[in-house]
Write an enzyme that holds these catalytic residues in place. Sequence first.
Site, PDB file in Angstrom:
ATOM      1  N   GLY A  43       0.773  -1.244   0.000  1.00  0.00           N
ATOM      2  CA  GLY A  43       0.000   0.000   0.000  1.00  0.00           C
ATOM      3  C   GLY A  43       0.799   1.286   0.000  1.00  0.00           C
ATOM      4  O   GLY A  43       0.381   2.278  -0.596  1.00  0.00           O
ATOM      5  N   GLU A  97       3.805   4.431   6.028  1.00  0.00           N
ATOM      6  CA  GLU A  97       2.619   3.569   5.958  1.00  0.00           C
ATOM      7  C   GLU A  97       1.545   4.277   5.134  1.00  0.00           C
ATOM      8  O   GLU A  97       1.459   5.502   5.141  1.00  0.00           O
ATOM      9  CB  GLU A  97       2.152   3.287   7.403  1.00  0.00           C
ATOM     10  CG  GLU A  97       0.854   2.547   7.551  1.00  0.00           C
ATOM     11  CD  GLU A  97       0.882   1.104   7.059  1.00  0.00           C
ATOM     12  OE1 GLU A  97       1.277   0.875   5.908  1.00  0.00           O
ATOM     13  OE2 GLU A  97       0.472   0.213   7.819  1.00  0.00           O
ATOM     14  N   ASP A  98       0.744   3.499   4.412  1.00  0.00           N
ATOM     15  CA  ASP A  98      -0.300   4.123   3.590  1.00  0.00           C
ATOM     16  C   ASP A  98      -1.436   4.688   4.444  1.00  0.00           C
ATOM     17  O   ASP A  98      -1.877   5.809   4.240  1.00  0.00           O
ATOM     18  CB  ASP A  98      -0.845   3.133   2.532  1.00  0.00           C
ATOM     19  CG  ASP A  98      -1.232   1.782   3.112  1.00  0.00           C
ATOM     20  OD1 ASP A  98      -1.029   1.566   4.322  1.00  0.00           O
ATOM     21  OD2 ASP A  98      -1.738   0.933   2.363  1.00  0.00           O
ATOM     22  N   ASP A 101      -5.448   2.352  10.349  1.00  0.00           N
ATOM     23  CA  ASP A 101      -6.858   2.041  10.542  1.00  0.00           C
ATOM     24  C   ASP A 101      -7.014   1.571  11.995  1.00  0.00           C
ATOM     25  O   ASP A 101      -7.099   2.389  12.909  1.00  0.00           O
ATOM     26  CB  ASP A 101      -7.202   0.977   9.495  1.00  0.00           C
ATOM     27  CG  ASP A 101      -8.659   0.611   9.450  1.00  0.00           C
ATOM     28  OD1 ASP A 101      -9.489   1.517   9.438  1.00  0.00           O
ATOM     29  OD2 ASP A 101      -8.973  -0.591   9.420  1.00  0.00           O
ATOM     30  N   THR A 102      -6.998   0.273  12.239  1.00  0.00           N
ATOM     31  CA  THR A 102      -7.064  -0.190  13.631  1.00  0.00           C
ATOM     32  C   THR A 102      -5.751   0.107  14.364  1.00  0.00           C
ATOM     33  O   THR A 102      -5.726   0.191  15.591  1.00  0.00           O
ATOM     34  CB  THR A 102      -7.299  -1.720  13.697  1.00  0.00           C
ATOM     35  OG1 THR A 102      -6.192  -2.379  13.085  1.00  0.00           O
ATOM     36  CG2 THR A 102      -8.589  -2.111  13.006  1.00  0.00           C
ATOM     37  N   GLY A 103      -4.664   0.230  13.615  1.00  0.00           N
ATOM     38  CA  GLY A 103      -3.353   0.472  14.221  1.00  0.00           C
ATOM     39  C   GLY A 103      -2.603  -0.816  14.556  1.00  0.00           C
ATOM     40  O   GLY A 103      -1.453  -0.769  14.996  1.00  0.00           O
ATOM     41  N   THR A 105      -1.367  -3.162  12.624  1.00  0.00           N
ATOM     42  CA  THR A 105      -0.175  -3.391  11.794  1.00  0.00           C
ATOM     43  C   THR A 105       1.011  -2.590  12.319  1.00  0.00           C
ATOM     44  O   THR A 105       2.101  -3.133  12.529  1.00  0.00           O
ATOM     45  CB  THR A 105      -0.454  -2.958  10.328  1.00  0.00           C
ATOM     46  OG1 THR A 105      -1.626  -3.614   9.884  1.00  0.00           O
ATOM     47  CG2 THR A 105       0.706  -3.290   9.421  1.00  0.00           C
ATOM     48  N   LEU A 106       0.775  -1.303  12.540  1.00  0.00           N
ATOM     49  CA  LEU A 106       1.878  -0.454  12.989  1.00  0.00           C
ATOM     50  C   LEU A 106       2.347  -0.796  14.394  1.00  0.00           C
ATOM     51  O   LEU A 106       3.521  -0.667  14.708  1.00  0.00           O
ATOM     52  CB  LEU A 106       1.464   1.011  12.939  1.00  0.00           C
ATOM     53  CG  LEU A 106       1.776   1.663  11.607  1.00  0.00           C
ATOM     54  CD1 LEU A 106       1.262   3.077  11.580  1.00  0.00           C
ATOM     55  CD2 LEU A 106       3.284   1.640  11.329  1.00  0.00           C
ATOM     56  N   LYS A 129      -7.119   7.176   9.984  1.00  0.00           N
ATOM     57  CA  LYS A 129      -8.559   7.049  10.309  1.00  0.00           C
ATOM     58  C   LYS A 129      -8.656   6.857  11.814  1.00  0.00           C
ATOM     59  O   LYS A 129      -8.821   5.732  12.289  1.00  0.00           O
ATOM     60  CB  LYS A 129      -9.126   5.782   9.639  1.00  0.00           C
ATOM     61  CG  LYS A 129      -9.598   5.927   8.227  1.00  0.00           C
ATOM     62  CD  LYS A 129     -10.521   4.763   7.818  1.00  0.00           C
ATOM     63  CE  LYS A 129      -9.813   3.694   7.045  1.00  0.00           C
ATOM     64  NZ  LYS A 129     -10.671   2.686   6.405  1.00  0.00           N
ATOM     65  N   PHE A 150     -13.957   3.618   3.447  1.00  0.00           N
ATOM     66  CA  PHE A 150     -13.000   2.733   2.802  1.00  0.00           C
ATOM     67  C   PHE A 150     -12.504   3.452   1.554  1.00  0.00           C
ATOM     68  O   PHE A 150     -13.288   3.805   0.685  1.00  0.00           O
ATOM     69  CB  PHE A 150     -13.607   1.368   2.445  1.00  0.00           C
ATOM     70  CG  PHE A 150     -12.543   0.398   2.029  1.00  0.00           C
ATOM     71  CD1 PHE A 150     -11.782  -0.250   2.994  1.00  0.00           C
ATOM     72  CD2 PHE A 150     -12.238   0.198   0.697  1.00  0.00           C
ATOM     73  CE1 PHE A 150     -10.749  -1.105   2.625  1.00  0.00           C
ATOM     74  CE2 PHE A 150     -11.211  -0.657   0.317  1.00  0.00           C
ATOM     75  CZ  PHE A 150     -10.464  -1.301   1.287  1.00  0.00           C
ATOM     76  N   ASP A 157      -5.628  -0.299  -2.114  1.00  0.00           N
ATOM     77  CA  ASP A 157      -6.389  -1.169  -3.000  1.00  0.00           C
ATOM     78  C   ASP A 157      -7.700  -1.638  -2.393  1.00  0.00           C
ATOM     79  O   ASP A 157      -7.941  -1.512  -1.186  1.00  0.00           O
ATOM     80  CB  ASP A 157      -5.560  -2.431  -3.307  1.00  0.00           C
ATOM     81  CG  ASP A 157      -5.514  -3.381  -2.104  1.00  0.00           C
ATOM     82  OD1 ASP A 157      -5.187  -2.909  -0.996  1.00  0.00           O
ATOM     83  OD2 ASP A 157      -5.830  -4.574  -2.265  1.00  0.00           O
ATOM     84  N   ARG A 163      -4.962   0.622  -7.079  1.00  0.00           N
ATOM     85  CA  ARG A 163      -3.723   1.183  -6.522  1.00  0.00           C
ATOM     86  C   ARG A 163      -3.146   2.279  -7.410  1.00  0.00           C
ATOM     87  O   ARG A 163      -2.448   3.165  -6.954  1.00  0.00           O
ATOM     88  CB  ARG A 163      -2.656   0.095  -6.362  1.00  0.00           C
ATOM     89  CG  ARG A 163      -2.977  -0.946  -5.303  1.00  0.00           C
ATOM     90  CD  ARG A 163      -1.714  -1.747  -4.992  1.00  0.00           C
ATOM     91  NE  ARG A 163      -1.977  -2.995  -4.302  1.00  0.00           N
ATOM     92  CZ  ARG A 163      -2.138  -3.124  -2.990  1.00  0.00           C
ATOM     93  NH1 ARG A 163      -2.056  -2.068  -2.213  1.00  0.00           N
ATOM     94  NH2 ARG A 163      -2.365  -4.297  -2.445  1.00  0.00           N
TER      95      ARG A 163
HETATM   96  P1  IMP Z   1      -4.525  -1.582  10.459  1.00  0.00           P
HETATM   97  O1  IMP Z   1      -3.590  -2.656  10.944  1.00  0.00           O
HETATM   98  O2  IMP Z   1      -5.950  -1.907  10.772  1.00  0.00           O
HETATM   99  O3  IMP Z   1      -4.151  -0.201  10.929  1.00  0.00           O
HETATM  100  O4  IMP Z   1      -4.533  -1.650   8.903  1.00  0.00           O
HETATM  101  C1  IMP Z   1      -3.662  -1.044   8.148  1.00  0.00           C
HETATM  102  C2  IMP Z   1      -3.666  -1.607   6.743  1.00  0.00           C
HETATM  103  O5  IMP Z   1      -4.970  -2.005   6.270  1.00  0.00           O
HETATM  104  C3  IMP Z   1      -3.244  -0.495   5.864  1.00  0.00           C
HETATM  105  O6  IMP Z   1      -1.846  -0.450   5.755  1.00  0.00           O
HETATM  106  C4  IMP Z   1      -3.951  -0.805   4.556  1.00  0.00           C
HETATM  107  O7  IMP Z   1      -3.132  -1.636   3.782  1.00  0.00           O
HETATM  108  C5  IMP Z   1      -5.216  -1.514   4.968  1.00  0.00           C
HETATM  109  N1  IMP Z   1      -6.355  -0.561   4.993  1.00  0.00           N
HETATM  110  C6  IMP Z   1      -6.944   0.019   6.061  1.00  0.00           C
HETATM  111  N2  IMP Z   1      -7.933   0.844   5.718  1.00  0.00           N
HETATM  112  C7  IMP Z   1      -7.969   0.822   4.363  1.00  0.00           C
HETATM  113  C8  IMP Z   1      -8.786   1.512   3.378  1.00  0.00           C
HETATM  114  O8  IMP Z   1      -9.670   2.343   3.663  1.00  0.00           O
HETATM  115  N3  IMP Z   1      -8.515   1.210   2.090  1.00  0.00           N
HETATM  116  C9  IMP Z   1      -7.548   0.330   1.698  1.00  0.00           C
HETATM  117  N4  IMP Z   1      -6.763  -0.311   2.575  1.00  0.00           N
HETATM  118  C10 IMP Z   1      -6.971  -0.081   3.901  1.00  0.00           C
HETATM  119 MG    MG Z   2      -0.552  -1.037   4.381  1.00  0.00          MG
END
Ligand code: IMP
Ligand code: MG
Length: 173
Positions: A43, A97-98, A101-103, A105-106, A129, A150, A157, A163
Amino acid sequence: MTAEKYTVLISKEEIHRRVKELGKQLSSEYAGKEILLICTLKGAVIFASDLARSIKVPCEIGFVKAKSYSGDRSTGSVDISFEDLPDIKGRHIIIAEDIIDTGLTLKKLSEYFLAKEPASMKICAFLDKPSRRKADIKADYIGFEIEDHFVVGYGLDHNEKYRNLPFIAKLEL
Ligand code: IMP
Ligand code: MG
């Protein structure tokens, strides 16, 4: 075949202006230092490559693959794989990072990198977000804060599509 509809949320021009600003800010805050910019695949690849080109201090680029989404849903578990990652110890790393969202991953990525003892570690997220946050994590630099939509484009993507759009669009699923 493209069945979904989208509406532009952040234009190409706004994106370029903001990424340039971020690059300028990083260049001045890291003056005299060298950055190791870590791009989260897939992403962040477009964001990281634009950002890298607007950074004026020496900047190495590394890649990490993190996957937590399937379609438009966060799976809640994060798969991380590292390939040819440069040495982290003693380096000034910035995770590009792109979107946060939930955080989750980071959170996982930052724990992994901190354990490798970088000289410093910062997070630069193109989109944030905050209303969706589950993990206790904050970016040091943010391109744009958005509502709970979204979104696709500029590297993001939906099932591997969109993308390549040069703007950020809200997908109507
Ligand atoms: P997290 O671990 O929930 O913060 O998710 C992060 C990853 O989910 C991002 O790096 C994106 O690759 C994917 N993601 C989260 N929200 C979106 C969205 O609105 N569109 C596309 N990909 C998303
Ligand atoms: Mg990502």
